[in-house]
Every structure is written in C-alpha cells, then in structure tokens.
Design a protein around this motif. Structure first.
Motif, PDB file in Angstrom:
ATOM      1  N   ARG A 115      10.569  -5.634   6.206  1.00 60.07           N
ATOM      2  CA  ARG A 115      10.214  -7.050   6.103  1.00 60.07           C
ATOM      3  C   ARG A 115       9.875  -7.416   4.656  1.00 60.07           C
ATOM      4  O   ARG A 115      10.278  -8.480   4.170  1.00 60.07           O
ATOM      5  CB  ARG A 115       9.044  -7.381   7.024  1.00 60.07           C
ATOM      6  CG  ARG A 115       8.657  -8.842   6.956  1.00 60.07           C
ATOM      7  CD  ARG A 115       7.781  -9.296   8.078  1.00 60.07           C
ATOM      8  NE  ARG A 115       6.514  -8.567   8.113  1.00 60.07           N
ATOM      9  CZ  ARG A 115       5.507  -8.900   8.892  1.00 60.07           C
ATOM     10  NH1 ARG A 115       5.618  -9.903   9.732  1.00 60.07           N
ATOM     11  NH2 ARG A 115       4.383  -8.207   8.863  1.00 60.07           N
ATOM     12  N   ALA A 116       9.165  -6.540   3.959  1.00 55.69           N
ATOM     13  CA  ALA A 116       8.812  -6.807   2.558  1.00 55.69           C
ATOM     14  C   ALA A 116      10.068  -6.936   1.698  1.00 55.69           C
ATOM     15  O   ALA A 116      10.177  -7.853   0.871  1.00 55.69           O
ATOM     16  CB  ALA A 116       7.900  -5.700   2.026  1.00 55.69           C
ATOM     17  N   MET A 130       6.707   1.426  -1.113  1.00 54.39           N
ATOM     18  CA  MET A 130       7.176   1.296   0.259  1.00 54.39           C
ATOM     19  C   MET A 130       7.579   2.634   0.837  1.00 54.39           C
ATOM     20  O   MET A 130       7.658   3.631   0.127  1.00 54.39           O
ATOM     21  CB  MET A 130       8.369   0.335   0.295  1.00 54.39           C
ATOM     22  CG  MET A 130       9.570   0.849  -0.517  1.00 54.39           C
ATOM     23  SD  MET A 130      11.005  -0.235  -0.460  1.00 54.39           S
ATOM     24  CE  MET A 130      11.568  -0.008   1.215  1.00 54.39           C
ATOM     25  N   GLY A 135      -0.050  -6.350   1.411  1.00 53.68           N
ATOM     26  CA  GLY A 135       0.970  -5.712   2.230  1.00 53.68           C
ATOM     27  C   GLY A 135       1.925  -6.727   2.824  1.00 53.68           C
ATOM     28  O   GLY A 135       1.933  -7.902   2.438  1.00 53.68           O
ATOM     29  N   SER A 136       2.714  -6.306   3.802  1.00 55.54           N
ATOM     30  CA  SER A 136       3.767  -7.172   4.325  1.00 55.54           C
ATOM     31  C   SER A 136       3.222  -8.404   5.047  1.00 55.54           C
ATOM     32  O   SER A 136       3.833  -9.475   4.986  1.00 55.54           O
ATOM     33  CB  SER A 136       4.730  -6.388   5.223  1.00 55.54           C
ATOM     34  OG  SER A 136       4.077  -5.949   6.386  1.00 55.54           O
ATOM     35  N   ASP A 137       2.087  -8.289   5.733  1.00 57.75           N
ATOM     36  CA  ASP A 137       1.527  -9.465   6.413  1.00 57.75           C
ATOM     37  C   ASP A 137       1.096 -10.524   5.408  1.00 57.75           C
ATOM     38  O   ASP A 137       1.373 -11.716   5.590  1.00 57.75           O
ATOM     39  CB  ASP A 137       0.336  -9.070   7.295  1.00 57.75           C
ATOM     40  CG  ASP A 137       0.754  -8.271   8.519  1.00 57.75           C
ATOM     41  OD1 ASP A 137       1.958  -8.269   8.854  1.00 57.75           O
ATOM     42  OD2 ASP A 137      -0.124  -7.645   9.144  1.00 57.75           O
ATOM     43  N   MET A 148       2.241 -10.760   2.356  1.00 61.41           N
ATOM     44  CA  MET A 148       3.484 -11.252   1.750  1.00 61.41           C
ATOM     45  C   MET A 148       4.116 -12.339   2.619  1.00 61.41           C
ATOM     46  O   MET A 148       4.569 -13.357   2.107  1.00 61.41           O
ATOM     47  CB  MET A 148       4.491 -10.114   1.552  1.00 61.41           C
ATOM     48  CG  MET A 148       4.160  -9.166   0.437  1.00 61.41           C
ATOM     49  SD  MET A 148       5.343  -7.806   0.345  1.00 61.41           S
ATOM     50  CE  MET A 148       6.838  -8.672  -0.161  1.00 61.41           C
ATOM     51  N   MET A 149       4.141 -12.128   3.943  1.00 63.57           N
ATOM     52  CA  MET A 149       4.741 -13.099   4.851  1.00 63.57           C
ATOM     53  C   MET A 149       3.975 -14.419   4.824  1.00 63.57           C
ATOM     54  O   MET A 149       4.579 -15.490   4.740  1.00 63.57           O
ATOM     55  CB  MET A 149       4.793 -12.533   6.278  1.00 63.57           C
ATOM     56  CG  MET A 149       5.485 -13.468   7.251  1.00 63.57           C
ATOM     57  SD  MET A 149       7.167 -13.879   6.733  1.00 63.57           S
ATOM     58  CE  MET A 149       8.081 -12.872   7.840  1.00 63.57           C
ATOM     59  N   LEU A 184       7.252  -2.814  -5.584  1.00 62.37           N
ATOM     60  CA  LEU A 184       6.870  -2.617  -4.194  1.00 62.37           C
ATOM     61  C   LEU A 184       6.789  -1.123  -3.900  1.00 62.37           C
ATOM     62  O   LEU A 184       7.791  -0.416  -4.041  1.00 62.37           O
ATOM     63  CB  LEU A 184       7.891  -3.282  -3.259  1.00 62.37           C
ATOM     64  CG  LEU A 184       7.599  -3.163  -1.765  1.00 62.37           C
ATOM     65  CD1 LEU A 184       6.381  -4.015  -1.389  1.00 62.37           C
ATOM     66  CD2 LEU A 184       8.813  -3.579  -0.943  1.00 62.37           C
ATOM     67  N   PHE A 188       7.608  -2.641   8.402  1.00 65.44           N
ATOM     68  CA  PHE A 188       6.841  -3.419   7.423  1.00 65.44           C
ATOM     69  C   PHE A 188       7.512  -3.389   6.049  1.00 65.44           C
ATOM     70  O   PHE A 188       7.597  -4.409   5.365  1.00 65.44           O
ATOM     71  CB  PHE A 188       5.403  -2.899   7.333  1.00 65.44           C
ATOM     72  CG  PHE A 188       4.642  -3.055   8.611  1.00 65.44           C
ATOM     73  CD1 PHE A 188       4.253  -4.311   9.071  1.00 65.44           C
ATOM     74  CD2 PHE A 188       4.320  -1.951   9.374  1.00 65.44           C
ATOM     75  CE1 PHE A 188       3.563  -4.458  10.260  1.00 65.44           C
ATOM     76  CE2 PHE A 188       3.629  -2.081  10.567  1.00 65.44           C
ATOM     77  CZ  PHE A 188       3.242  -3.342  11.016  1.00 65.44           C
ATOM     78  N   SER A 189       8.018  -2.217   5.667  1.00 63.27           N
ATOM     79  CA  SER A 189       8.741  -2.113   4.399  1.00 63.27           C
ATOM     80  C   SER A 189      10.028  -2.926   4.456  1.00 63.27           C
ATOM     81  O   SER A 189      10.398  -3.600   3.487  1.00 63.27           O
ATOM     82  CB  SER A 189       9.048  -0.646   4.081  1.00 63.27           C
ATOM     83  OG  SER A 189       7.854   0.054   3.775  1.00 63.27           O
TER      84      SER A 189
END
Length: 104
Positions: A35-36, A21, A83-85, A87-88, A19, A32-33
């Motif tokens: 959340r990841a 970040m 990215g984090s979105d 990933m979610m 990752l 965002f980082s």
C-alpha cells in the motif's frame, strides 16, 4: 552511534523520500508495504526503498531510530512521517502530496 544507526541516518538524510519496507518496490512482501508503494507511485514522486528483510540490523535499528514499532516507515526530507496508515490518511487529505512536492 551504532553502525546500523549510522547507516540508517545516512539513508534518511541522503534521500528526499525513503521508505523502509518489507520487500522491494517491485515485489513488496506485506500488504502494508504494498500500500505504501502504491501511494508513492500514484503521487509520481521519486523515492528510494530499503528492504529490511535483507538486513536484520536495519530491521531492528529502524524501529529504534524512529521510536516506531512497525514497518513500513516513510521519511521525507530527513523527517519521519509514519507508517502506511498515516501515509493513507495524509494521502487522502492531500497533505502527503504537498509534503513530497508531488505534481499528481
């Protein structure tokens, strides 16, 4: 291949899950980082992180490497995931768990 690009390539290909970040796993420097990291920790998967705030060449280079404008960026088995979105979304659907081979 530039020095930064070569270093990024080695990191991406040398780790199953990496990752890029802002900050570290213990001290993320953006939401965002954070959340990841929370997603990867919840999955219980082993991963490496690269703090782009510590190296401007990596910070710019990773955006060109992936052709993706934002950070964090997740790579699994040498492939750019997102990215984090993303990933979610993948976490919620169970796709990320399968991709990283997690037992969670």
């Amino acid at each position: 291949m530039s020095d930064a690009n070569a270093r990024i390539d080695a990191l991406v290909k040398g780790n199953d899950v990496v990752l890029f970040m802002k900050g570290t796993a213990l001290f993320p420097q953006c939401g965002f980082s954070s959340r990841a990291i929370a997603i990867l920790d919840h999955l219980g998967v082993s991963y490496e992180t690269v703090d782009v705030l510590q190296d401007q060449e990596i910070r710019q280079g990773i955006k060109e490497y992936s052709d993706w404008p934002t950070i964090p960026q997740l790579y699994v088995k040498g492939e750019f995931v997102g990215g984090s979105d993303i990933m979610m979304e993948m976490f919620e659907s169970g796709e990320l768990k399968t991709l990283v081979g997690a037992d969670a």
